[in-house]
Scaffold this active site. Structure first.
Site, PDB file in Angstrom:
ATOM      1  N   CYS A   1       0.814  -1.225   0.000  1.00 20.91           N
ATOM      2  CA  CYS A   1       0.000   0.000   0.000  1.00 20.91           C
ATOM      3  C   CYS A   1       0.841   1.266   0.000  1.00 20.91           C
ATOM      4  O   CYS A   1       0.335   2.348  -0.337  1.00 20.91           O
ATOM      5  CB  CYS A   1      -0.923   0.010   1.218  1.00 20.91           C
ATOM      6  SG  CYS A   1      -1.930  -1.469   1.381  1.00 20.91           S
TER       7      CYS A   1
ATOM      8  N   HIS B   1      -9.250   2.687  -2.175  1.00 20.48           N
ATOM      9  CA  HIS B   1      -7.880   2.256  -1.904  1.00 20.48           C
ATOM     10  C   HIS B   1      -7.305   1.441  -3.065  1.00 20.48           C
ATOM     11  O   HIS B   1      -7.144   0.230  -2.968  1.00 20.48           O
ATOM     12  CB  HIS B   1      -7.876   1.423  -0.620  1.00 20.48           C
ATOM     13  CG  HIS B   1      -6.519   1.018  -0.148  1.00 20.48           C
ATOM     14  ND1 HIS B   1      -5.368   1.706  -0.470  1.00 20.48           N
ATOM     15  CD2 HIS B   1      -6.121  -0.025   0.640  1.00 20.48           C
ATOM     16  CE1 HIS B   1      -4.322   1.116   0.091  1.00 20.48           C
ATOM     17  NE2 HIS B   1      -4.761   0.054   0.766  1.00 20.48           N
TER      18      HIS B   1
ATOM     19  N   CYS C   1     -14.498  -0.820   6.613  1.00 20.04           N
ATOM     20  CA  CYS C   1     -13.498  -1.361   5.707  1.00 20.04           C
ATOM     21  C   CYS C   1     -13.487  -0.547   4.417  1.00 20.04           C
ATOM     22  O   CYS C   1     -14.542  -0.153   3.915  1.00 20.04           O
ATOM     23  CB  CYS C   1     -13.813  -2.816   5.372  1.00 20.04           C
ATOM     24  SG  CYS C   1     -14.018  -3.902   6.811  1.00 20.04           S
TER      25      CYS C   1
END
Length: 379
Positions: free
Chosen positions: A80, A321, A199
């Site tokens: 990430c 994301h 989430c």
């Protein structure tokens, strides 16, 4: 040594965009960053791309489309933290005089690869036991519930705050009505105690930044510090929950470089892939003492109009994301905030900003890598 500056930033929209080519997402972000920097493509000396699941040769494909053949170009994969790792390398290249102007790009298209959580590496214990990242973060949350008495309502407050912020971000993936704490807790359980609304979603997108030396432009932002650390060995004997120590190490270096304390940061973009992630990160950064990070969102400290706003963009929980593009999206948001150009989500104090991105996934390590950077406006 040369003082590195952020000349320009840009992003694509973030969302489920399976019909878009990865290159087109990248070009959208790069075009905005180049315009923002006020330069021509021919002034770019090197390209550094952060991507986790991009196709082979993703950097060359982007380079071809930009019409920049022949200049140095390479790809970094650091989970990430891939986008901010690429940024860190660009900052160091400019600082050392290796290049005069570096294009940083983060890009990933997740929707064509995963329909849910990222499938863990089968050769790792986590993969062998079917423990994807939501489960690993859930174990962090369980530890904090047991050790510090963190409540479900405190976890949910992070989601409420960030999803409310995301409503004012036109590029965010999730822009439905901001949920209440009760609605967050009532959403489908993913990995106890983390529910669906705690989430981040599967996402596609790209972000870009132009890094160069000080050229006397008022809009250019000073890179006061950029610190990147790799993961250290971690197992059941470690005192800290997974991921905490890597953020703390990067933060310590960044604050030392900048000569600042955590209290001097006006606005932050941190890695909130799950609600517990924001809580742990703010403790590791020194914004809150150990065990007190869960009090920040409910108290209003990290709200958009709070003392130290965190994730005014909506964070990963709202923006999405797309792994390699997350860090560059965070950089873009902090740049817009520091320049006072964040529109409806603009925070009041915006002289100093911080970005933190932590990537994880390799078993036995407290994270693959973490990058913390501190930016400021010109005096």
């Amino acid at each position: 040594m040369t003082q590195p500056m952020v000349w320009g930033v840009g992003t694509s929209d973030y969302g489920l965009l399976p019909d878009r080519r990865v290159e087109s997402l990248a070009w959208e972000a790069v075009a905005e960053a180049v315009r923002d920097a006020g330069i021509g493509p021919g002034e770019i000396d090197a390209v550094i791309v952060g991507s986790v699941f991009g196709p082979p040769g993703v950097a060359t494909r982007v380079q071809r489309g930009l019409g920049l053949p022949g200049i140095p170009m390479w790809t970094i994969e650091n989970a990430c933290a891939s986008g901010t790792s690429a940024y860190h390398e660009a900052v160091e290249a400019v600082r050392l005089g290796r290049f005069g102007c570096v294009l940083v790009l983060g890009v990933d298209q997740m929707s064509t690869l995963f329909s849910g959580a990222i499938v863990p590496e089968a050769t790792d214990p986590e993969g062998a036991s079917s423990l994807p990242l939501p489960g690993l973060y859930a174990l962090q949350a369980q530890r904090y519930v047991g050790e510090f008495g963190v409540t479900p309502e405190q976890l949910a407050a992070v989601a409420v705050k960030n999803k409310r912020n995301g409503l004012d971000n036109p590029r965010a993936q999730l822009r439905t009505a901001a949920p209440t704490i009760e609605e967050v807790l009532a959403s489908r359980m993913i990995a106890e105690p983390l529910t669906l609304l705690q989430c981040c979603p599967t996402s596609d997108g790209a972000g870009a930044a132009i890094i160069g030396p000080d050229r006397g432009h008022r809009d250019d932002l000073i890179v006061e510090a950029s610190a990147m650390v790799s993961g250290a060995l971690w197992d059941q004997r470690s005192a800290d929950v997974w991921g905490y120590a890597s953020v703390a190490r990067a933060a310590e270096r960044a604050f030392a470089q900048a000569g600042r304390t955590p209290a001097e940061i006006d606005v932050l973009e941190v890695h909130d892939a799950f609600t517990i992630g924001e809580i742990l990160t703010l403790e590791a950064l020194g914004i809150a003492p150990r065990g007190k990070g869960a009090e920040l969102a409910p108290s209003g400290h990290t709200a958009r109009d709070g003392a130290q706003p965190v994730n005014p963009s909506g964070g990963l929980l709202s923006r999405g994301h797309p792994l390699g593009a997350t860090g560059t999206a965070q950089l873009a948001e902090i740049a817009w905030q520091l320049r006072g150009r964040a529109g409806a989500r603009q925070v009041a104090r915006h002289g100093v900003g911080l970005v933190e991105t932590m990537g994880g996934g390799a078993a036995g390590m407290d994270g693959n890598a973490c990058v913390v950077t501190i930016l400021s406006t010109q005096p």
